[in-house]
Each structure stands twice: as structure tokens, then as C-alpha cells.
Design a protein around this motif. Structure first.
Motif, PDB file in Angstrom:
ATOM      1  N   ALA A   1      39.045  27.775 149.461  1.00  0.00           N
ATOM      2  CA  ALA A   1      39.205  27.846 148.018  1.00  0.00           C
ATOM      3  C   ALA A   1      38.460  29.042 147.430  1.00  0.00           C
ATOM      4  N   THR A   2      37.220  29.235 147.877  1.00  0.00           N
ATOM      5  CA  THR A   2      36.430  30.324 147.293  1.00  0.00           C
ATOM      6  C   THR A   2      36.885  31.699 147.778  1.00  0.00           C
ATOM      7  N   GLU A   3      37.274  31.771 149.043  1.00  0.00           N
ATOM      8  CA  GLU A   3      37.656  33.082 149.571  1.00  0.00           C
ATOM      9  C   GLU A   3      39.046  33.511 149.096  1.00  0.00           C
ATOM     10  N   SER A   4      39.901  32.544 148.834  1.00  0.00           N
ATOM     11  CA  SER A   4      41.230  32.908 148.331  1.00  0.00           C
ATOM     12  C   SER A   4      41.248  33.090 146.820  1.00  0.00           C
ATOM     13  N   CYS A   5      40.155  32.733 146.198  1.00  0.00           N
ATOM     14  CA  CYS A   5      40.078  32.910 144.743  1.00  0.00           C
ATOM     15  C   CYS A   5      40.094  34.401 144.401  1.00  0.00           C
ATOM     16  N   LEU A   6      40.876  34.759 143.372  1.00  0.00           N
ATOM     17  CA  LEU A   6      40.973  36.164 142.961  1.00  0.00           C
ATOM     18  C   LEU A   6      39.729  36.637 142.234  1.00  0.00           C
ATOM     19  N   ASN A   7      38.897  35.689 141.807  1.00  0.00           N
ATOM     20  CA  ASN A   7      37.685  36.035 141.094  1.00  0.00           C
ATOM     21  C   ASN A   7      36.488  36.039 142.039  1.00  0.00           C
ATOM     22  N   ALA A   8      35.417  36.623 141.583  1.00  0.00           N
ATOM     23  CA  ALA A   8      34.159  36.573 142.327  1.00  0.00           C
ATOM     24  C   ALA A   8      33.507  35.204 142.091  1.00  0.00           C
ATOM     25  N   PHE A   9      32.859  34.622 143.132  1.00  0.00           N
ATOM     26  CA  PHE A   9      32.259  33.287 143.028  1.00  0.00           C
ATOM     27  C   PHE A   9      30.948  33.285 143.793  1.00  0.00           C
ATOM     28  N   CYS A  10      29.941  32.617 143.203  1.00  0.00           N
ATOM     29  CA  CYS A  10      28.659  32.487 143.909  1.00  0.00           C
ATOM     30  C   CYS A  10      27.969  31.190 143.508  1.00  0.00           C
ATOM     31  N   LEU A  11      27.088  30.694 144.407  1.00  0.00           N
ATOM     32  CA  LEU A  11      26.258  29.504 144.145  1.00  0.00           C
ATOM     33  C   LEU A  11      24.817  29.952 144.059  1.00  0.00           C
TER      34      LEU A  11
ATOM     35  N   ARG B   1      26.715  24.125 135.668  1.00  0.00           N
ATOM     36  CA  ARG B   1      25.563  23.584 136.402  1.00  0.00           C
ATOM     37  C   ARG B   1      26.042  22.809 137.606  1.00  0.00           C
ATOM     38  N   LEU B   2      25.344  22.974 138.739  1.00  0.00           N
ATOM     39  CA  LEU B   2      25.653  22.272 139.985  1.00  0.00           C
ATOM     40  C   LEU B   2      24.328  21.868 140.602  1.00  0.00           C
ATOM     41  N   GLY B   3      23.986  20.581 140.431  1.00  0.00           N
ATOM     42  CA  GLY B   3      22.667  20.133 140.897  1.00  0.00           C
ATOM     43  C   GLY B   3      21.585  20.855 140.117  1.00  0.00           C
ATOM     44  N   ASP B   4      20.627  21.368 140.845  1.00  0.00           N
ATOM     45  CA  ASP B   4      19.592  22.181 140.203  1.00  0.00           C
ATOM     46  C   ASP B   4      19.922  23.663 140.397  1.00  0.00           C
ATOM     47  N   GLY B   5      21.174  23.948 140.260  1.00  0.00           N
ATOM     48  CA  GLY B   5      21.614  25.338 140.401  1.00  0.00           C
ATOM     49  C   GLY B   5      22.857  25.599 139.570  1.00  0.00           C
ATOM     50  N   LEU B   6      23.546  26.662 139.931  1.00  0.00           N
ATOM     51  CA  LEU B   6      24.692  27.093 139.142  1.00  0.00           C
ATOM     52  C   LEU B   6      25.854  27.499 140.036  1.00  0.00           C
ATOM     53  N   ALA B   7      27.043  27.253 139.558  1.00  0.00           N
ATOM     54  CA  ALA B   7      28.254  27.837 140.159  1.00  0.00           C
ATOM     55  C   ALA B   7      28.767  28.877 139.157  1.00  0.00           C
ATOM     56  N   VAL B   8      28.853  30.142 139.601  1.00  0.00           N
ATOM     57  CA  VAL B   8      29.211  31.251 138.713  1.00  0.00           C
ATOM     58  C   VAL B   8      30.524  31.886 139.187  1.00  0.00           C
ATOM     59  N   THR B   9      31.499  31.924 138.272  1.00  0.00           N
ATOM     60  CA  THR B   9      32.781  32.583 138.563  1.00  0.00           C
ATOM     61  C   THR B   9      32.916  33.783 137.624  1.00  0.00           C
ATOM     62  N   SER B  10      33.258  34.934 138.187  1.00  0.00           N
ATOM     63  CA  SER B  10      33.403  36.136 137.341  1.00  0.00           C
ATOM     64  C   SER B  10      34.699  36.868 137.699  1.00  0.00           C
ATOM     65  N   SER B  11      35.289  37.524 136.704  1.00  0.00           N
ATOM     66  CA  SER B  11      36.536  38.295 136.904  1.00  0.00           C
ATOM     67  C   SER B  11      36.387  39.680 136.287  1.00  0.00           C
ATOM     68  N   ASP B  12      37.073  40.631 136.904  1.00  0.00           N
ATOM     69  CA  ASP B  12      37.045  42.027 136.425  1.00  0.00           C
ATOM     70  C   ASP B  12      38.034  42.162 135.261  1.00  0.00           C
ATOM     71  N   ILE B  13      37.527  42.401 134.072  1.00  0.00           N
ATOM     72  CA  ILE B  13      38.394  42.567 132.886  1.00  0.00           C
ATOM     73  C   ILE B  13      38.331  44.007 132.372  1.00  0.00           C
ATOM     74  N   SER B  14      38.003  44.941 133.269  1.00  0.00           N
ATOM     75  CA  SER B  14      37.856  46.343 132.846  1.00  0.00           C
ATOM     76  C   SER B  14      39.151  46.880 132.254  1.00  0.00           C
ATOM     77  N   GLU B  15      40.283  46.638 132.963  1.00  0.00           N
ATOM     78  CA  GLU B  15      41.564  47.176 132.476  1.00  0.00           C
ATOM     79  C   GLU B  15      41.961  46.503 131.166  1.00  0.00           C
ATOM     80  N   THR B  16      41.760  45.202 131.090  1.00  0.00           N
ATOM     81  CA  THR B  16      42.093  44.487 129.856  1.00  0.00           C
ATOM     82  C   THR B  16      41.265  44.990 128.689  1.00  0.00           C
ATOM     83  N   LYS B  17      39.975  45.158 128.967  1.00  0.00           N
ATOM     84  CA  LYS B  17      39.092  45.637 127.913  1.00  0.00           C
ATOM     85  C   LYS B  17      39.446  47.071 127.518  1.00  0.00           C
ATOM     86  N   SER B  18      39.787  47.898 128.522  1.00  0.00           N
ATOM     87  CA  SER B  18      40.174  49.275 128.236  1.00  0.00           C
ATOM     88  C   SER B  18      41.450  49.323 127.400  1.00  0.00           C
TER      89      SER B  18
END
Length: 778
Positions: free
Chosen positions: A78-88, A176-193
């Protein structure tokens, strides 16, 4: 992630074993077994129970491990096929439980790609250590807030340039995930541009519209104004607050003009505002840019001519959402157009109607007269001897005369009549609503009288007269074309009758006009039919009595018209342009026949050929003469070109250049009819004239009129002083010949010596003239 066998499993196993042991002990005692036996049985049961539990526990552990592996695989997939960046991230707390950092527990491939670091370089390290330039104060505060409150957050974040990662803008979501975080990020450079470009475009477009030099007004589909730029405010005099959202755009347009352009089917009892808007947007609603000229009504009531381009604003589905009109003030353009149109249709010198507009107005007058049963009189007015006056006093003075003549003509007619200038000194007056021919005669006489008073030019008083020709529709012309043509013929008739008078076109002139057309048609075929010929009149030396030359004179003999007078057909040839081809033939024939006569008579004869004004303007005239000489073998010194002195005063620079080229060939130049024009000896010096021909009118009167005799004496004396030879033409009597001989005239020509004869007879005629017999006889 899955753990080892959970604590409740061990507790359950202990309870089961204890239960089995207790039951075994109770059963053994109940059976009366010895304690040692009972204990043995209990031990056996316990062993069996523990063995069974170990088997069950091992099986469960394998299942749990398998489930754990499957869960991990699904997580990674799930995480590796996700088009966005993901970290715990795990929260890192200090001794007081406050979050001081976050430790990276996991990052997917897209996250590694975005930040440009591998898992080895990131996982297990604190965020501030692994990515110190990425973790801004704002991001850390958001992370802490989510970890403490559990409320998810989504933020847009402009990545600092010093972070040296690929995206310039990212959107991240924190959970929030337990005493931590699940962070998902996407590149919106072109959209913002793209968004920034769009915002810049909107700003730029709005700036362009607001600062455009022309009026731009937007409306909704009902015509209510929704926007307008500064130029629209300036043009209309209204402010935005007065119009936007309040009124229809039709308030800016002339209601009568709108209704005048409406379809007849419109019911004006309906809402005129809506109908007017439909008329304004008719073309735009059909999908085109509709550009038309409209009159704009300003706030102060003033009216401005404008060019308005109207276009519909449509959605992607094609539905019309509104309209945009672009209006330009065309006041200056219309004034310029009127000025240019006036220049194109009016004479620049006098301001009178020009030839093209005259044609249109004449047609209109004739059509109106046909409709209402009235008459139209057209007057052609030509100033007499204007060319001589213009050449004598100069073009500036001539222009003043034309301006004064135009002013007098305007004052002599009604304001509804048309006064036009159609040529150098030719004017046309068109009078409508004429009731009788008597009125025409009166008007014509009035025009002649108004032009006859002297005109003051600088210190001179110039007497200018006019010849007026008149034709009346429908009496003597059936349309505008014949009306003008026959009035022109009448004007020429007035000139032939002595000038300074008028002539009304009559039935008799119809025959003259028909005869003229017949003659013109016949003349066009005269060369091809070999009807033209040259006759030659000898020129006699008054010193030796020998024939020194001959003048070539054009003759035309038509099978039906008979012998046509040169006075009739030469002006016609000049007018129609036929003189060019006839003149070329005359040069070629005169040179060939002149050479033949030289050889026959053994005499160095000179052949004189008359050159018309139209021929002098011929571009290839020099080449024509050169070809005639080369073809015939006649020496250039034996060819003489005769021109009138008036021809020298027209287009002087061009004539001088052309005559100089002719002289360079070796051809001689002679001035014909000298004394009838302005007799300017300065032209004789300028053009290097070889010979003068005294006009026959002076020769005829020299014996009886002292003034004529004085003119002849003066011409001869001054010509000899300039080394110019003189020949007198039109010698008819011995008295005239004696007078010329006494005045030392060089040569003479006239019927008293010999009349013009055909080429075949000239040798005999010249032979009879040679010798001193004529001179001795007097």
C-alpha cells in the motif's frame, strides 16, 4: 505489526493445566488409589495436557506469524504503490513528557525520491537530524499539535530553496498513530505554478482591460452591465457605480438608431430595452464577432460615432453566459474618411465636385427627373484661351483664375445645383427641375456673362471669357452619358462660332455627332485600308530660286466620305489618340519618299513633317524618328520637325529633353505658325531652333496692314540676328513675294509658287519651280 503470543494465552494455559490436575487428583482419591498412584496419574495427565497445549501453541504461533507477514506485505504494498510520499514518525519526548523531536520509523520510495535520501540515511534518525532544513518551525508546531490533540491537519508548504529537494511546493496530511504520526505528502509544484500563472494572467488581463485605450463593457445575458473599464467611463461620462449592475447597455445607444436596424417583425410595444439589446447582440449570439458603427449617447447627452465589436462569452458547453462589447471613438477616423472622400471626389484646387462624383450626381439627377417628369440641363463651361494665359503668366496665376472662375460659377447658380471641375479649364454645371428651354438659354447666357468681367491677378487685369455648351434631358439625351457628351459637343460648337458665347445642343447637332462617330470609325481603319497619303508642297529659296525642301501634308481619301479635310480629321485623330499610329506612319512614309525624291532630282531636299502636341508626349518618339531615318536611308539633316510655339510652353522640361535628343540625331527643328502665339524669342534660344515659319495671316496682311508688315520685318530681323532661317508660308500673290524678298526672307511657300501635290507629281512640280523664272517674273 504483530507481537509474540499474548499474556492472556499463558494465563489460559495455566488455568487449563491446573484444572486438569485438580480433576485428576479428585478422581484418583475417589477411586481409592494410593497417594503415590494418584500423584503418578496427576503427573501423567499434566504431561499430556502440557503436550497438547504446546502443540496448540505452536500452531497458533505459525498462524500469527503468517498473518503478521501478510499484514506487513499489504502495508508495504500500500505504501510503496502510493503515488504520494509516506512516512511514520515516533514522538521523542523529554523527561517531562514534552515532544522535542520525531524519529523516522519508515519512509516509502516516493518519500525517498522527494527528499533525495535512502532509508538507511533516514530511518531510525530524528527528523531534525536527518532533514534539518525541511523541518521548519511551522511544520514542527503542526506535528506536535496533531500528536497531542489527535486532530488531523492538512497544510500546504513551500519548500525552502536551501532544503535542496525536488518539489518546490508540497501538500502534507498528518494523522496521529499511537505516540507518533503518519505523514502523507504530495508534490503540488505544477499545480501551484499553474495557479500562480493563472493568478498572474488574471491580474495581467484585468490590468490590460482596465488600461486598454478603448471602451470595454461586459453584460449578462439580459444586457445588464456587469463590468466596464476606465476607457468606458471616460468615453461615456458614466462611472462604474452608476451603470454596473443597475442598467442595460442599451441606455448608451440611440433608441431610434436601434429600432431603425430592427427586423420588421419586432413589436415595439414590447420591451424596447430588450429588443434593442437583441439587435445589438444579434451577430454575437450567432457565434460571430459582430462589428458595426453605432452612435453612443454620453451622460451629458452628446453623441459620439463609435465602432462597436460585440462578442458572446460562452462556457465550455457552448452556453452563452454574457457579452463583451469593445467600442472605439471613430470621430477622428470619420472626419479623416470624410476628408479623404472629399479629396477623392472633389477638385483640390477649387473645392468643386470632381469627375467621378459628377457622374454619380448626374445619374441621380436624371433618374429623379425621369421619376417626376422634369428636365435636367447640363452645361459644359470651357475657359477660352486659358492655356495661353496660364503659360504666359505662370501656373500660380492660372490657379488664381480657376479659383475665381469656380467662385463665380457657384454664385451664378442655385445651392441645389452641381458645379464641378472636370479638366484643366473645363467646368460642368448640372441644373435640375428645369421647366423650359427658355430657362436653359437664360441660364447659359448668365454663365457666360458672369465669367466675362476681368479678373485681377497681382497687378494685372486679365480678360477671361468662356464658351458654354448645353444639353437638356430628356429633349436631346436619353441618359447621363449622352447628356454630358452632347453638352461637350455643343461647347465645341460655341468655340467654333467665335467663343465667349453659349450653344444649346439641337437636333442638327445630332447629325453632326453621328457624322463625327462615323468619321472616327472610318479613321480607325484608314491606315489598314491604305486610305492615307502624303502630299508635298515645295519650299523655294528667295535667294537662288531653287526648291530647297518640301512640307509633307497628310491627306485622307475615303471610298464613301471622299476627300476629308485635314481640318476635320487631324483634330479627331489627336483627340482619339489615333494620331500616334498615324504619325509613326507619316514619319516612315515621308522619310522613304523624301529619300526617293532626293535621288530622283539629285537635290539635297529637306522634308518637313508636322508634329502634333499628342505626338510630342509620345514616349518612344525619338526611337520612331530614328527608326524611320535608318529604314529609309534619309540623312538626319534632311529631316525637319515642325512644331507650334504653343507646344513649347507645355511641360517645358520634358519637351526640352525630348527635342534635344531629336537634335542629337541631327534632325532640324522648325517653329510653325510663328507670330500667332506668344512669340517668345527666349524659347528659340532654349530649344536651339533652326527655322521659323511666319504664319500666313501676317503674310496675307503685310501688303495692306502696316502693323502686320512691321511684325514680319521684326521676325525676319530678329531671326537673322539669331542665325535662324525664316520661311514665309501662305504666299498667294506676287506682291506678297516681292515684299518678302525686299525684307530678305530666306524661303517662301504657298500656292503662288506651287500647291501641295502627290508624291508621284512632285518631281515635275519641283522642276517647273526651279530656276529664277518666278523671281524674274516679278
Amino acid at each position: 505489526m504483530l507481537d509474540s503470543p499474548r499474556p492472556w494465552m499463558w494465563k489460559a494455559g495455566f488455568v487449563v493445566v491446573s484444572l486438569f490436575l485438580g480433576l485428576s487428583l479428585v478422581w484418583s482419591i475417589h477411586q481409592g488409589l494410593h497417594e503415590s498412584q494418584a500423584f503418578t496419574i496427576v503427573i501423567a495427565v499434566a504431561g499430556i495436557t502440557l503436550a497438547l497445549w504446546a502443540i496448540l501453541h505452536d500452531r497458533y504461533s505459525r498462524i500469527a506469524h503468517q498473518q503478521k507477514e501478510e499484514a506487513l506485505s499489504r502495508f508495504h504494498a500500500a505504501t510503496e504503490s502510493c503515488l504520494n510520499a509516506f512516512c511514520l514518525l515516533d514522538a521523542v519526548r523529554d523527561s517531562e513528557g514534552r515532544i522535542v523531536d520525531f524519529r523516522v520509523q519508515y519512509v516509502n520510495a516516493n518519500a525517498q525520491d522527494q527528499i533525495g535520501l535512502s532509508q538507511v540515511q533516514i530511518v531510525g534518525k530524528n527528523f531534525s537530524e536527518a532533514l534539518p532544513r525541511l523541518l521548519t518551525k511551522r511544520m514542527f508546531e503542526v506535528f506536535c499539535e496533531v500528536a497531542e490533540t489527535g486532530i488531523p491537519r492538512t497544510e500546504m508548504y513551500e519548500v525552502p530553496a536551501e532544503a535542496h529537494i525536488r518539489p518546490s511546493w508540497i501538500r502534507y496530511q498528518v494523522i496521529r498513530l499511537g505516540d507518533g504520526l503518519a505523514v502523507t505528502s504530495s508534490d503540488i509544484s505544477e499545480t501551484k505554478s499553474a495557479q500562480q500563472r493563472y493568478e498572474q494572467l488574471v491580474t495581467f488581463t484585468d490590468s490590460v482591460i482596465q488600461h486598454a485605450p478603448f471602451s470595454i463593457i461586459a453584460t449578462d445575458t439580459r444586457g445588464i452591465i456587469t463590468a466596464m473599464n476606465q476607457a468606458a467611463e471616460k468615453l461615456t461620462g458614466y462611472s462604474r457605480t452608476e451603470l454596473v449592475g443597475n442598467v442595460s447597455i442599451t441606455v448608451l445607444y440611440d433608441e431610434r438608431e436601434l429600432t431603425a436596424r430592427a427586423e420588421p417583425a419586432h413589436d415595439y410595444a414590447d420591451d424596447i430595452e430588450q429588443i434593442g439589446f437583441e439587435i445589438l447582440t444579434a451577430g454575437a449570439s450567432a457565434g460571430t464577432v459582430d462589428e458595426k458603427e453605432w452612435t453612443l449617447i454620453c451622460r451629458d447627452g452628446s453623441r459620439i460615432p463609435t465602432s462597436v465589436a460585440m462578442r458572446a462569452v460562452s462556457s465550455e458547453s457552448g452556453e452563452i453566459n454574457g457579452y463583451v462589447s469593445i467600442a472605439i471613438d471613430i470621430t477622428d477616423r470619420r472626419q479623416m474618411l470624410q476628408y479623404v472622400t472629399h479629396l477623392a471626389t472633389h477638385d483640390q484646387l477649387t473645392g468643386l465636385v470632381g469627375r467621378a462624383l459628377l457622374r454619380d450626381k448626374t445619374v441621380e439627377a436624371v433618374e429623379r427627373a425621369r421619376r417626376y417628369g422634369t428636365k435636367v440641363a447640363l452645361f459644359v463651361v470651357d475657359l477660352d484661351q486659358f492655356k495661353r494665359i496660364n503659360d504666359s503668366l505662370g501656373h500660380s496665376s492660372g490657379d488664381q483664375i480657376l479659383i475665381e472662375a469656380a467662385t463665380r460659377l457657384r454664385r451664378a447658380v442655385r445651392s441645389t445645383d452641381v458645379v464641378a471641375r472636370v479638366g484643366g479649364d473645363e467646368f460642368v454645371v448640372v441644373m435640375t427641375d428645369i421647366t423650359s428651354l427658355a430657362d436653359v438659354e437664360l441660364c447659359a447666357s448668365n454663365l457666360v456673362a458672369k465669367l466675362s468681367p476681368e479678373i485681377k491677378i497681382d497687378e494685372y487685369l486679365v480678360n477671361v471669357t468662356a464658351s458654354v455648351g448645353v444639353c437638356v434631358y430628356p429633349d436631346f439625351a436619353s441618359d447621363a452619358k449622352h447628356l454630358l457628351k452632347r453638352a461637350d459637343s455643343a461647347m465645341y460648337a460655341a468655340k467654333e462660332r467665335g467663343r465667349n458665347q453659349h450653344q444649346v445642343f439641337t437636333e442638327d447637332m445630332l447629325k453632326e455627332t453621328a457624322d463625327r462617330l462615323t468619321m472616327e470609325h472610318a479613321l480607325r481603319h484608314a491606315l489598314a485600308n491604305k486610305e492615307l497619303s502624303l502630299h508635298y508642297q515645295p519650299q523655294l529659296s528667295l535667294t537662288t530660286g531653287l526648291v530647297t525642301g518640301m512640307e509633307a501634308l497628310l491627306r485622307w481619301k475615303h471610298p464613301k466620305l471622299g476627300s476629308v479635310s485635314p481640318a476635320q480629321f487631324i483634330p479627331l485623330a489627336e483627340e482619339t489618340g489615333l494620331i500616334i499610329s498615324i504619325g509613326e506612319w507619316a514619319f516612315m512614309t515621308a522619310c522613304h519618299e523624301g529619300k526617293t525624291l532626293q535621288d530622283t532630282l539629285g537635290s539635297d531636299l529637306t522634308v518637313s513633317v508636322n508634329l502634333s502636341p499628342r505626338q510630342l508626349q509620345q514616349r518612344n518618339l525619338v526611337e520612331v524618328i530614328e527608326h524611320a531615318l535608318a529604314s529609309s536611308g534619309l540623312a538626319a539633316r534632311n529631316l525637319e520637325i515642325e512644331i507650334t510655339e504653343n507646344m513649347l510652353m507645355v511641360n517645358t522640361d520634358n519637351n526640352l529633353s525630348k527635342l534635344q535628343r531629336i537634335r542629337e540625331l541631327g534632325v532640324r527643328i522648325s517653329i510653325d505658325d510663328f507670330g500667332t502665339g506668344f512669340s517668345s524669342f527666349s524659347y528659340l534660344l532654349q530649344y536651339q531652333v533652326d527655322r521659323l515659319k511666319i504664319d500666313k495671316s501676317f503674310v496675307k496682311q503685310a501688303g495692306t496692314d502696316p502693323n502686320a508688315a512691321a511684325v514680319v520685318r521684326t521676325i525676319i530681323a530678329m531671326s537673322h540676328g539669331l542665325s535662324i532661317r525664316v520661311v514665309a508660308e501662305g504666299v498667294e500673290t506676287d506682291e506678297q513675294l516681292r515684299f518678302l524678298m525686299r525684307r530678305k526672307c530666306d524661303e517662301a511657300q504657298g500656292n503662288y509658287i506651287a500647291g501641295p501635290v502627290p508624291f508621284s507629281e512632285f518631281a515635275n512640280t519641283a522642276g517647273s519651280c526651279n530656276g529664277l523664272s518666278i523671281l524674274q517674273s516679278i
